[in-house]
Design a protein around this motif. Sequence first.
Motif, short mmCIF file in Angstrom:
data_model
loop_
_atom_site.label_atom_id
_atom_site.label_comp_id
_atom_site.label_asym_id
_atom_site.label_seq_id
_atom_site.Cartn_x
_atom_site.Cartn_y
_atom_site.Cartn_z
N UNK A 1 -46.60 18.67 53.84
CA UNK A 1 -46.03 20.01 53.59
C UNK A 1 -47.03 20.73 52.92
N UNK A 2 -47.66 20.32 51.75
CA UNK A 2 -48.50 21.14 50.80
C UNK A 2 -49.71 20.38 50.67
N UNK A 3 -50.89 20.84 50.28
CA UNK A 3 -52.00 20.32 50.03
C UNK A 3 -52.23 19.92 48.61
N UNK A 4 -51.15 19.31 47.97
CA UNK A 4 -51.39 18.88 46.69
C UNK A 4 -50.56 17.58 46.61
N UNK B 1 -42.29 15.10 40.74
CA UNK B 1 -42.02 16.69 41.43
C UNK B 1 -42.19 16.15 42.92
N UNK B 2 -41.12 16.28 43.81
CA UNK B 2 -41.03 15.59 45.00
C UNK B 2 -40.65 16.43 46.26
N UNK B 3 -40.73 17.73 45.91
CA UNK B 3 -40.42 18.76 47.12
C UNK B 3 -41.64 18.75 48.08
N UNK B 4 -41.41 18.57 49.02
CA UNK B 4 -40.19 18.34 49.94
C UNK B 4 -40.13 16.92 50.35
N UNK B 5 -41.03 16.09 50.40
CA UNK B 5 -41.08 14.67 51.08
C UNK B 5 -41.43 13.57 50.29
N UNK C 1 -36.05 21.38 57.06
CA UNK C 1 -37.32 22.09 56.22
C UNK C 1 -37.80 23.46 56.74
N UNK C 2 -37.56 23.62 58.18
CA UNK C 2 -38.38 25.05 58.69
C UNK C 2 -37.60 26.05 58.16
N UNK C 3 -36.33 25.94 57.68
CA UNK C 3 -35.61 27.05 56.99
C UNK C 3 -35.92 27.22 55.47
#
Length: 481
Positions: free
Chosen positions: A157-160, A175-179, A354-356
């Motif tokens: 979901x994020x490039x980190x 730090x685990x958001x979202x997956x 997660x789209x919300x």
Amino acid sequence: MRRSLAIAIILTIAASCSGQSGDSTTTSVTTASTTTSVATTSTMPFAPGAPGIGDSYYPGLGNGGYDVQHYDLDLAYSSDGTVDADVVITAVATQNLSGLNLDFVGWEVNDLTIDGAEVAFLRDGDELVITHRIPSGEHFKIDVSYGGTPQPMQSAAIPIEVGWLVGPESEQFVVAEPDAAHSWFPANDHPLDKATFSFAVTVPTGLTGVANGELTEIAEDDATTTYRWSMDTPMAPYLATVVIGDGWQIVEDPVSTEEAGVPIRNVLPSDLVDDAPAALAQTGEMINVLEEAFGPYPFDRYGIVVVGGFQHALENQTLSVFGRAMVDAPFFEYVHIHEIAHQWFGNSVSVAQWSDIWLNEGFATFSELLWVEHLHGVGAYREEVANRTQAARVAGYGPPASPPPDELFNGSVYIRGALVLVALRDEIGDDVFFETLRTYTERYADGNATTVDFIAVAEEVSGRDLTGLFEAWLYGQELPD
Ligand code: ARG
Ligand code: ZN
């Protein structure tokens, strides 16, 4: 200066990140016979639980066929960086299961039992596939022993990198958001399946081991110390955290505790113990401002833990993790209230899909505007809204209700997401607007909600058809006037 700084924070956060459930039928004895239907709880055949919980953005996350009640996590950290771990997952079957999946990636699995019996399993990508027969409605315990050197993972979901990270002082933090929950413990890794948690964090004596919730015990052994923590309010797996630091102090904040009526404790490296930014002492005042707007604070404590080697902040339940750079930044107070606001929006009321995500980030960003209003009045709030509207226009933010799955935390979700609430407040007026927020947080506390649920509450409380407003702000390409 205040205004541009406030914008800087969301841009920093944004740029950096450029169901199932339910109880099943009542208990009764299920025989092994499937040809004749005896008095079984369900006449459905035994089948494997689904490998995903049905999230349209991340179909592999979560699993079907069971509902986790509790995770009991035991982690022993050694100074060589390895972790010896064990998790006991208490769950209930929601269908007749011939097997089930846990989400889990990395590590060495040493042993896996269900209700004490060895069971067959295999690893398939991010899935731990278990074969075991469990009748619908039955409670069971999965015990997984695993170990190794924790490895972060690349989020979809994020490039980190997310998951278990290591800072410059060898501090360990999750730090685990979202997956990324399933990169440090086997889990039903989706906010739709919340559970209570207990943690035993064993560290070489001198280090401090921290997790969500209440510190229930510190036990010293020969060369190790075990810190026990308990999170008794249901929590989405991605909000679970463990943080280990050298010589860190767990510091009570009696003034904020008194002000907010909620115990406040922060976990700080020694230099911050005596010299923390002034806004850290405003935790109680911030909680009060947000309680007025959102309803009662949803958990039984709060605080932050500060780590090096992390550029962001994350709202882990009752214990937000802050990168040191965020705490030292001039806009820290806005990030501070943002993460506190997530305790209502994200943590107590979690997304069902997660789209919300704007339901988390838009609302938390809106709390920054409320802080401006609290400190400087409604004129300052208006100016701040104008600035952020301008920023959203310049950036050409598209609809916040459907960010790209690989840029889940884009700027629109934060800034335009907050402006949705500004527009709603203007449309229905303060009394109805804040009543809407409080009805929503109360109705979906410790659960999950969708955009449709929020719109329904707003229409119910206001008694108005708000389709046009939400269509334009949430789904329209152009930013409305
Ligand atoms: N939810 C976080 C916030 O407070 C940011 C999430 C993105 N970063 C991350 N590491 N998942 O805005
Ligand atoms: Zn946020």
